[in-house]
Write a protein that holds these residues in place. Structure first.
Motif, PDB file in Angstrom:
ATOM      1  N   HIS A 276       0.749  -1.402  -0.033  1.00 60.32           N
ATOM      2  CA  HIS A 276       0.202   0.104   0.032  1.00 60.32           C
ATOM      3  C   HIS A 276       0.834   1.149  -0.065  1.00 60.32           C
ATOM      4  O   HIS A 276       0.461   2.296  -0.504  1.00 60.32           O
ATOM      5  CB  HIS A 276      -1.018  -0.061   1.133  1.00 60.32           C
ATOM      6  N   SER A 280       0.624   4.006  -2.749  1.00 59.72           N
ATOM      7  CA  SER A 280       0.345   5.318  -2.556  1.00 59.72           C
ATOM      8  C   SER A 280       1.234   6.406  -2.857  1.00 59.72           C
ATOM      9  O   SER A 280       0.917   7.499  -2.798  1.00 59.72           O
ATOM     10  CB  SER A 280      -0.328   5.406  -1.049  1.00 59.72           C
ATOM     11  N   TRP A 342      -2.298   5.070   3.449  1.00 60.44           N
ATOM     12  CA  TRP A 342      -3.069   6.075   2.658  1.00 60.44           C
ATOM     13  C   TRP A 342      -3.682   7.340   3.658  1.00 60.44           C
ATOM     14  O   TRP A 342      -3.600   8.258   3.081  1.00 60.44           O
ATOM     15  CB  TRP A 342      -4.263   5.345   2.163  1.00 60.44           C
ATOM     16  N   VAL A 346      -3.661  11.148   2.108  1.00 59.23           N
ATOM     17  CA  VAL A 346      -4.946  11.871   1.913  1.00 59.23           C
ATOM     18  C   VAL A 346      -5.017  13.227   2.530  1.00 59.23           C
ATOM     19  O   VAL A 346      -5.487  14.166   2.218  1.00 59.23           O
ATOM     20  CB  VAL A 346      -6.132  10.728   2.212  1.00 59.23           C
TER      21      VAL A 346
END
Length: 362
Positions: A276, A280, A342, A346
């Motif tokens: 991940h 990302s 993430w 974000v």
């Protein structure tokens, strides 16, 4: 048409600046890493100058991959400051182009750099890290010296009536070769009956092959052996999944590694977090670009001091530190891997977009 032409111009400026940053950072990495490798290993019997150059070259992609977020931050700041000082952004704004339009080429460039890292740089980094570890192990074996590392993997195997704990200071060959090994054998009632210290342990079919072994039994004098075998029921596939380092697994192989590890009942938190994190990465680079924009777009018009630019650098550094810290939490299982990878990205993108909205649109 003017926006398309202008976009191509900005995108070209971004890519050219990125290229020269890559060249500069790569040159610095080569010099520093070669000097560090030479100082650490020049005394080893297997050391050679071509070997040191090869080790530095194969380690370059991994080190470069770790600097990509900072490269993106500095590229964005450099390009935008240069465009501002030459009043090109002032003319662009006067032509009615909003910040969200002329930032498009820079965001696209950051995304493309992230995709380049995923598809090209990361597989090279994974292969290079394995090659560098193998070469270093060979040099140290030739010199009779073991490799030091703070990472100590531990395995437990039960074969017959013996319970054995296996520890090591380093792992190579996807986990099937252990360096600076300690094997502690327990009897059925939990007493230590034998300790074996070995330079290396290679997992073969049904046994561990130890080299450079020192055996110690309670109440007896230690004995030294060139080689020794320790029976095991561990399979190579299991050990590879249990001990393989996420940094030595290419992005395209991570999904398969995760599925295999789950089939063996091995924790996949570190592999999932790595997957991940890499997935990302393009958006992390976009966040870095937005941070660069928040501190440089008004630089020339308002004659802001260097402290503002320093603030952008500190903000990018803090984002990187938080990302690495949360990634460590994800690898240890404290935070779900998806959240660990993430959420910082974000949040950073949202903050960057919010600051730009406040600065440009009031």
């Amino acid at each position: 048409m003017i926006h398309t032409t202008l976009g191509r111009y900005f995108f070209k400026r971004y890519i050219i600046t990125t290229f020269w940053f890559f060249v500069g950072i790569m040159s610095i990495i080569l010099l520093v890493d070669f000097s560090e490798t030479t100082s650490r290993m020049s005394s080893l019997a297997g050391y050679s100058l071509p070997g040191a150059l090869f080790m530095t070259a194969v380690r370059l992609p991994l080190i470069l991959q770790q600097t990509i977020p900072f490269i993106t931050l500095f590229v964005g700041m450099t390009v935008l400051i240069a465009l501002n000082r030459r009043y090109e952004l002032v003319v662009t704004r006067a032509a009615g182009v909003s910040v969200w339009q002329f930032m498009g080429p820079f965001v696209t460039g950051a995304l493309l750099v992230g995709l380049f890292v995923l598809t090209v740089l990361n597989p090279l980094a994974a292969w290079g890290q394995r090659a560098a570890l193998d070469l270093e192990t060979n040099w140290r074996e030739a010199a009779g010296v073991t490799r030091r590392s703070q990472t100590v993997p531990w395995l437990r195997q039960i074969s017959g009536n013996e319970d054995t704990i296996i520890g090591a200071k380093a792992i190579v060959d996807d986990g099937t070769m252990l360096v600076d090994v300690v094997l502690i054998h327990f009897s059925g009632d939990g007493r230590v009956i034998l300790r074996q210290d070995a330079q290396t342990a290679k997992l073969e079919d049904g046994y561990w092959l130890l080299k450079g072994v020192t055996e110690s039994r309670p109440g007896e004098v230690s004995t030294k052996l060139d080689t020794a075998r320790v029976r095991t029921n561990l399979k190579q596939e299991f050990v590879q999944q249990r001990l393989s380092q996420p940094e030595t697994v290419a992005f395209f192989e991570l999904s398969e590694k995760i599925a295999i590890a789950k089939s063996f009942g091995v924790s996949t938190k570190a592999l999932e977090t790595q997957f991940h994190s890499l997935l990302s990465l393009p958006f992390l680079l976009v966040a870095m670009t937005l941070i660069a924009a928040t501190v440089t777009l008004k630089f020339s018009r308002f004659a802001q001091s260097s402290s503002v630019i320093l603030g952008g650098i500190i903000s990018g550094f803090m984002l990187y530190v938080v990302t690495v810290l949360v990634k460590a939490f994800g690898s240890s299982g404290v935070v779900p891997p998806f959240i660990a990878a993430w959420i910082p990205v974000v949040v950073a993108m949202a903050i960057g977009a919010t600051v730009l909205l406040h600065q440009e649109d009031g």
